[in-house]
Design a protein around this motif. Structure first.
Motif, PDB file in Angstrom:
ATOM      1  N   MET A 213       0.593  -0.741   0.158  1.00  0.00           N
ATOM      2  CA  MET A 213       0.270   0.052  -0.197  1.00  0.00           C
ATOM      3  C   MET A 213       0.709   1.439  -0.123  1.00  0.00           C
ATOM      4  SD  MET A 213      -3.214   0.436   0.614  1.00  0.00           S
ATOM      5  CE  MET A 213      -4.644   1.598   0.939  1.00  0.00           C
ATOM      6  N   GLY A 214       2.222   1.063   0.846  1.00  0.00           N
ATOM      7  CA  GLY A 214       2.939   2.217   0.929  1.00  0.00           C
ATOM      8  C   GLY A 214       3.615   3.022  -0.269  1.00  0.00           C
ATOM      9  N   LEU A 215       3.924   1.858  -1.662  1.00  0.00           N
ATOM     10  CA  LEU A 215       4.503   1.748  -2.601  1.00  0.00           C
ATOM     11  C   LEU A 215       3.251   2.127  -3.839  1.00  0.00           C
ATOM     12  CD1 LEU A 215       6.860   1.629  -4.394  1.00  0.00           C
ATOM     13  CD2 LEU A 215       5.938  -0.719  -5.007  1.00  0.00           C
ATOM     14  N   LYS A 216       2.056   2.011  -3.729  1.00  0.00           N
ATOM     15  CA  LYS A 216       0.969   2.727  -4.448  1.00  0.00           C
ATOM     16  C   LYS A 216       0.223   4.076  -4.199  1.00  0.00           C
ATOM     17  CE  LYS A 216      -2.327  -0.293  -6.401  1.00  0.00           C
ATOM     18  NZ  LYS A 216      -3.404  -1.081  -6.488  1.00  0.00           N
ATOM     19  N   ASN A 217       0.540   4.724  -2.627  1.00  0.00           N
ATOM     20  CA  ASN A 217       1.092   6.143  -2.053  1.00  0.00           C
ATOM     21  C   ASN A 217       1.958   6.381  -2.942  1.00  0.00           C
ATOM     22  OD1 ASN A 217      -1.097   7.426  -1.315  1.00  0.00           O
ATOM     23  ND2 ASN A 217      -0.486   6.818   0.696  1.00  0.00           N
ATOM     24  N   ASN A 218       3.016   6.085  -2.760  1.00  0.00           N
ATOM     25  CA  ASN A 218       4.481   6.618  -3.780  1.00  0.00           C
ATOM     26  C   ASN A 218       4.046   6.943  -4.536  1.00  0.00           C
ATOM     27  OD1 ASN A 218       6.377   8.268  -2.984  1.00  0.00           O
ATOM     28  ND2 ASN A 218       7.633   6.636  -2.059  1.00  0.00           N
ATOM     29  N   SER A 219       4.189   6.221  -4.885  1.00  0.00           N
ATOM     30  CA  SER A 219       3.592   5.877  -7.047  1.00  0.00           C
ATOM     31  C   SER A 219       2.957   7.041  -7.272  1.00  0.00           C
ATOM     32  CB  SER A 219       3.168   5.131  -7.214  1.00  0.00           C
ATOM     33  OG  SER A 219       3.186   4.760  -8.807  1.00  0.00           O
ATOM     34  N   LEU A 220       1.152   7.375  -6.327  1.00  0.00           N
ATOM     35  CA  LEU A 220       0.806   8.234  -5.908  1.00  0.00           C
ATOM     36  C   LEU A 220       0.745   9.842  -6.397  1.00  0.00           C
ATOM     37  CD1 LEU A 220      -2.477   7.660  -7.621  1.00  0.00           C
ATOM     38  CD2 LEU A 220      -3.038   8.052  -5.555  1.00  0.00           C
ATOM     39  N   VAL A 221       1.707  10.081  -5.362  1.00  0.00           N
ATOM     40  CA  VAL A 221       2.238  11.294  -4.569  1.00  0.00           C
ATOM     41  C   VAL A 221       2.732  11.718  -5.905  1.00  0.00           C
ATOM     42  CG1 VAL A 221       3.277  12.399  -2.853  1.00  0.00           C
ATOM     43  CG2 VAL A 221       2.178  10.928  -2.169  1.00  0.00           C
ATOM     44  N   ILE A 222       4.125  10.406  -6.444  1.00  0.00           N
ATOM     45  CA  ILE A 222       4.965  11.374  -7.916  1.00  0.00           C
ATOM     46  C   ILE A 222       3.502  11.468  -8.885  1.00  0.00           C
ATOM     47  CG2 ILE A 222       6.649  10.154  -8.783  1.00  0.00           C
ATOM     48  CD1 ILE A 222       7.700   8.270  -6.228  1.00  0.00           C
ATOM     49  N   ASN A 223       3.475  10.178  -9.105  1.00  0.00           N
ATOM     50  CA  ASN A 223       2.140  11.294 -10.438  1.00  0.00           C
ATOM     51  C   ASN A 223       1.504  12.223 -10.248  1.00  0.00           C
ATOM     52  OD1 ASN A 223       3.275   8.701 -11.787  1.00  0.00           O
ATOM     53  ND2 ASN A 223       1.103   7.209 -10.791  1.00  0.00           N
ATOM     54  N   TYR A 224       1.206  12.893  -8.690  1.00  0.00           N
ATOM     55  CA  TYR A 224       0.445  14.630  -8.923  1.00  0.00           C
ATOM     56  C   TYR A 224       1.586  14.820  -9.082  1.00  0.00           C
ATOM     57  CZ  TYR A 224      -3.637  12.352  -7.009  1.00  0.00           C
ATOM     58  OH  TYR A 224      -5.191  11.594  -6.652  1.00  0.00           O
ATOM     59  N   TRP A 225       3.211  14.919  -8.979  1.00  0.00           N
ATOM     60  CA  TRP A 225       3.964  15.211  -8.570  1.00  0.00           C
ATOM     61  C   TRP A 225       4.538  16.229 -10.188  1.00  0.00           C
ATOM     62  CZ3 TRP A 225       4.898  19.594  -5.739  1.00  0.00           C
ATOM     63  CH2 TRP A 225       4.564  19.343  -4.082  1.00  0.00           C
ATOM     64  N   VAL A 226       4.490  14.762 -11.031  1.00  0.00           N
ATOM     65  CA  VAL A 226       4.640  14.888 -11.904  1.00  0.00           C
ATOM     66  C   VAL A 226       3.854  15.999 -13.314  1.00  0.00           C
ATOM     67  CG1 VAL A 226       4.630  14.385 -14.077  1.00  0.00           C
ATOM     68  CG2 VAL A 226       6.262  12.787 -12.107  1.00  0.00           C
ATOM     69  N   LEU A 227       2.489  15.479 -12.515  1.00  0.00           N
ATOM     70  CA  LEU A 227       1.181  16.670 -13.014  1.00  0.00           C
ATOM     71  C   LEU A 227       1.777  18.000 -12.671  1.00  0.00           C
ATOM     72  CD1 LEU A 227      -1.952  14.018 -12.467  1.00  0.00           C
ATOM     73  CD2 LEU A 227      -0.853  15.261 -14.787  1.00  0.00           C
TER      74      LEU A 227
ATOM     75  N   TYR B  63       4.094  19.366 -12.059  1.00  0.00           N
ATOM     76  CA  TYR B  63       5.444  19.951 -13.048  1.00  0.00           C
ATOM     77  C   TYR B  63       5.104  19.975 -13.969  1.00  0.00           C
ATOM     78  CZ  TYR B  63      10.129  19.965 -14.413  1.00  0.00           C
ATOM     79  OH  TYR B  63      11.255  19.815 -15.379  1.00  0.00           O
ATOM     80  N   ARG B  64       4.593  19.672 -14.880  1.00  0.00           N
ATOM     81  CA  ARG B  64       3.978  19.575 -16.085  1.00  0.00           C
ATOM     82  C   ARG B  64       2.770  20.353 -16.030  1.00  0.00           C
ATOM     83  NH1 ARG B  64       3.278  13.440 -18.179  1.00  0.00           N
ATOM     84  NH2 ARG B  64       5.441  12.432 -18.297  1.00  0.00           N
ATOM     85  N   PHE B  65       1.850  20.745 -15.298  1.00  0.00           N
ATOM     86  CA  PHE B  65       1.336  22.506 -15.802  1.00  0.00           C
ATOM     87  C   PHE B  65       1.833  23.440 -15.236  1.00  0.00           C
ATOM     88  CE2 PHE B  65      -1.169  24.485 -13.521  1.00  0.00           C
ATOM     89  CZ  PHE B  65      -2.642  25.178 -14.367  1.00  0.00           C
ATOM     90  N   ALA B  66       3.001  23.305 -14.609  1.00  0.00           N
ATOM     91  CA  ALA B  66       3.679  24.039 -13.844  1.00  0.00           C
ATOM     92  C   ALA B  66       4.474  24.898 -15.620  1.00  0.00           C
ATOM     93  CB  ALA B  66       4.943  24.474 -12.906  1.00  0.00           C
ATOM     94  N   TRP B  67       5.299  23.614 -15.994  1.00  0.00           N
ATOM     95  CA  TRP B  67       5.691  23.719 -17.133  1.00  0.00           C
ATOM     96  C   TRP B  67       4.610  24.247 -18.423  1.00  0.00           C
ATOM     97  CZ3 TRP B  67      10.876  25.335 -18.475  1.00  0.00           C
ATOM     98  CH2 TRP B  67      11.460  25.001 -17.313  1.00  0.00           C
TER      99      TRP B  67
ATOM    100  N   ILE C 281       5.452  28.348 -20.366  1.00  0.00           N
ATOM    101  CA  ILE C 281       4.739  28.980 -21.330  1.00  0.00           C
ATOM    102  C   ILE C 281       4.156  29.538 -21.862  1.00  0.00           C
ATOM    103  CG2 ILE C 281       4.382  27.997 -23.387  1.00  0.00           C
ATOM    104  CD1 ILE C 281       6.481  25.588 -22.498  1.00  0.00           C
ATOM    105  N   VAL C 282       2.248  29.277 -21.161  1.00  0.00           N
ATOM    106  CA  VAL C 282       1.813  30.083 -21.544  1.00  0.00           C
ATOM    107  C   VAL C 282       2.281  32.142 -20.967  1.00  0.00           C
ATOM    108  CG1 VAL C 282      -0.969  30.839 -21.415  1.00  0.00           C
ATOM    109  CG2 VAL C 282      -0.296  28.534 -21.948  1.00  0.00           C
ATOM    110  N   ILE C 283       2.298  32.586 -19.695  1.00  0.00           N
ATOM    111  CA  ILE C 283       3.444  33.211 -19.388  1.00  0.00           C
ATOM    112  C   ILE C 283       3.646  34.226 -20.537  1.00  0.00           C
ATOM    113  CG2 ILE C 283       3.823  34.725 -17.663  1.00  0.00           C
ATOM    114  CD1 ILE C 283       2.604  32.219 -16.080  1.00  0.00           C
ATOM    115  N   CYS C 284       4.717  33.377 -20.401  1.00  0.00           N
ATOM    116  CA  CYS C 284       5.577  33.920 -21.771  1.00  0.00           C
ATOM    117  C   CYS C 284       5.060  34.481 -23.474  1.00  0.00           C
ATOM    118  CB  CYS C 284       6.963  33.008 -22.220  1.00  0.00           C
ATOM    119  SG  CYS C 284       8.068  32.673 -20.769  1.00  0.00           S
ATOM    120  N   VAL C 285       4.087  33.737 -23.909  1.00  0.00           N
ATOM    121  CA  VAL C 285       3.467  33.497 -25.170  1.00  0.00           C
ATOM    122  C   VAL C 285       3.200  35.467 -25.042  1.00  0.00           C
ATOM    123  CG1 VAL C 285       2.116  32.465 -26.837  1.00  0.00           C
ATOM    124  CG2 VAL C 285       3.720  31.576 -26.133  1.00  0.00           C
ATOM    125  N   VAL C 286       1.946  35.405 -23.045  1.00  0.00           N
ATOM    126  CA  VAL C 286       1.230  36.362 -23.643  1.00  0.00           C
ATOM    127  C   VAL C 286       2.065  37.292 -23.094  1.00  0.00           C
ATOM    128  CG1 VAL C 286      -0.372  37.513 -22.010  1.00  0.00           C
ATOM    129  CG2 VAL C 286      -0.106  35.031 -22.467  1.00  0.00           C
TER     130      VAL C 286
END
Length: 107
Positions: free
Chosen positions: A1-15, A17-21, A25-30
């Motif tokens: 259960m701890g590994l799934k939870n950890n993997s889920l947290v990492i996926n959120y951080w990846v999302l 991170y990608r959303f921030a990038w 990019i949108v802010i730079c274009v504007v």
């Protein structure tokens, strides 16, 4: 259960991170659009002014050609000189000018 939870947290951080990038990019274009739009308008205005000035130059060149032709005619064509003189109201010595008026125009 701890590994799934950890993997889920990492996926959120990846999302996140990608959303921030993507957001960055949108802010730079504007910001780029906001900075370059006035410049593009100035360039269009300068191009319009250039076309207007080129047209003015063309008209002036045509006028210069006509004046040079007339200048040449003044030097070589005595009939032309006389006609222009008469149109300007000049007289030869001893000439008399008669002006006729229409009675309808006076009333």
């Amino acid at each position: 259960m701890g590994l799934k939870n950890n993997s889920l947290v990492i996926n959120y951080w990846v999302l996140i991170y990608r959303f921030a990038w993507c957001l960055l990019i949108v802010i730079c274009v504007v910001i780029g659009i906001c900075l370059f739009t006035p410049q593009a308008q100035r360039i269009r205005e300068f191009n319009r002014k250039i076309l207007e000035l080129e047209q003015n130059i063309s008209e002036l060149e045509t006028e210069i050609k006509e004046l040079r032709i007339n200048q040449e005619r003044f030097c070589t064509d005595s009939a032309f000189v006389e006609r222009i003189g008469k149109e300007s109201g000049l007289l030869k010595p001893g000439e008399t000018v008669f002006k006729f008026t229409d009675d309808k125009e006076i009333q």
